[in-house]
Design an enzyme around this catalytic site. Structure first.
Site: not given
Length: 358
Positions: A102, A171, A195
């Site tokens: 990511w 992030d 999440k």
């Protein structure tokens, strides 16, 4: 009904209490005769949900007054572009620490906007750790430093955050609200909700107000942080049902005792699985190094692909869902976000022990 033993990496488990509460009001929210999905986003009943979610997040994360809390769409992937579009100016460099797929994708999008650099990377070891770095290596023209706090694919997590001399961008899509953090260490935090915060469809951005000055009117309206800050994230129709469920998740976190209490449970869950790995005498092998292990995504391999297939098949028969590892690592992955009950993790640890003994 029997609920699945859900270890999916995302969209992930939601607290049963949240789903039950939402179900109660699905057709008639607070006497309106309508679902939250049917309410006008300009109406008083929805305004209470929207503002309540922002207020509750501020309280749970102890967000200082000089930060804005924004609700956006497009997931963290859109933030990969929005961050440099808003914060990276001509003549400056955006610096990235690569700790997984990511962060690689975030860097790829930033390169399309302006000048970038890599401060550190653990790619050579297949991202099995958070890389070492030296902040003094940041150039004088650095606009910001970007990190990914938890890496779902490789199962690594930052144990502490650097005191960066430039705005630190985080992030936190996969570990926000899993442990207390100092928000004021960061210039901007972003997180997809699917999440730890709620369902997919809403992305939270926490940004220091002074950084909003970097967002110029030349930016596309919907890609400008000031658009959301100036309009309380109501410039256009927000994902109302996702924000409603996010609010219910925040209420649930508060009822559990807050983020500190959640952290203690997460520590217990992670210890159960890592003990099962470490005590297996090599039957299971963790991907992440000891000092970088994630408490959200436990990644491990077995001794062969055949053993992995048998493990996953028997786990499926026992009701476990989402244990397949990502192709970048192979093996297995157990995502144990906030909403995954402790008893489910206990069952998985017991299954792992019995399987290795057989």
């Amino acid at each position: 009904m029997n609920r699945a033993l859900n270890f999916n990496a995302g969209p992930a488990a939601l607290p049963a209490e949240v789903l039950i509460e939402a179900q109660k009001h699905l057709l008639n929210f607070n006497g309106t005769g309508m679902s939250v999905m049917e309410l006008s986003h300009r109406s008083k009943p929805y305004e209470e949900v929207h503002d309540g979610a922002i207020s509750k997040l501020r309280t749970l994360m102890n967000i200082p007054d000089d930060y804005e809390v924004l609700f956006l769409q497009g997931g963290a992937s859109t933030q990969f572009s929005m961050v440099p579009m808003n914060l990276l100016k001509e003549g400056q460099t955006a610096s990235y620490i690569l700790s997984g797929a990511w962060s690689e994708k975030a860097l790829k999008e930033a390169k399309k906007v302006g000048q970038t650099s890599i401060l550190a990377s653990s790619k050579e070891s297949n991202y099995n750790s958070i890389p070492e770095f030296t902040l003094s290596d940041l150039s004088s023209d650095t606009a910001y430093l970007h990190i990914t706090s938890n890496n779902t694919i490789f199962g690594t997590q930052w144990q502490s955050f650097p005191d960066s001399p430039v705005p630190l961008i985080g992030d936190m899509s996969s570990d926000i609200l899993s442990k207390p953090i100092q928000v004021d260490q960061f210039g901007l935090i972003y997180a997809g909700a699917q999440k730890n915060l709620g369902p997919s469809g809403v992305t939270v951005v926490i940004i220091k107000k002074s950084l909003l000055e970097r967002s110029t009117d030349a930016l596309p309206t919907m890609l400008n942080y000031k658009t959301y800050a100036d309009n309380n994230s109501l410039y256009n129709t927000p994902p109302t049902i996702a924000i409603y469920l996010l609010k219910l998740v925040l209420d649930w976190v508060e009822n559990q005792g807050g983020v500190t209490a959640i952290e203690k449970i997460n520590d217990q869950k992670a210890k159960l699985l890592y003990d099962a790995i470490d005590e297996s005498e090599g039957f299971y092998n963790g991907h992440a190094t000891l000092n970088s292990r994630s408490k959200m995504n436990v990644t491990f391999t077995l001794q062969s692909e055949e053993a992995t297939k048998v493990f996953l098949q028997q786990a499926k028969e026992e009701g476990f869902v989402g244990l397949n590892g990502h192709r970048s690592v192979g093996g297995c992955r157990a995502s144990i976000y906030n909403a995954v009950p402790l008893e489910n993790v206990e069952k998985l640890a017991e299954f792992m022990k019995k399987f290795s003994q057989k």
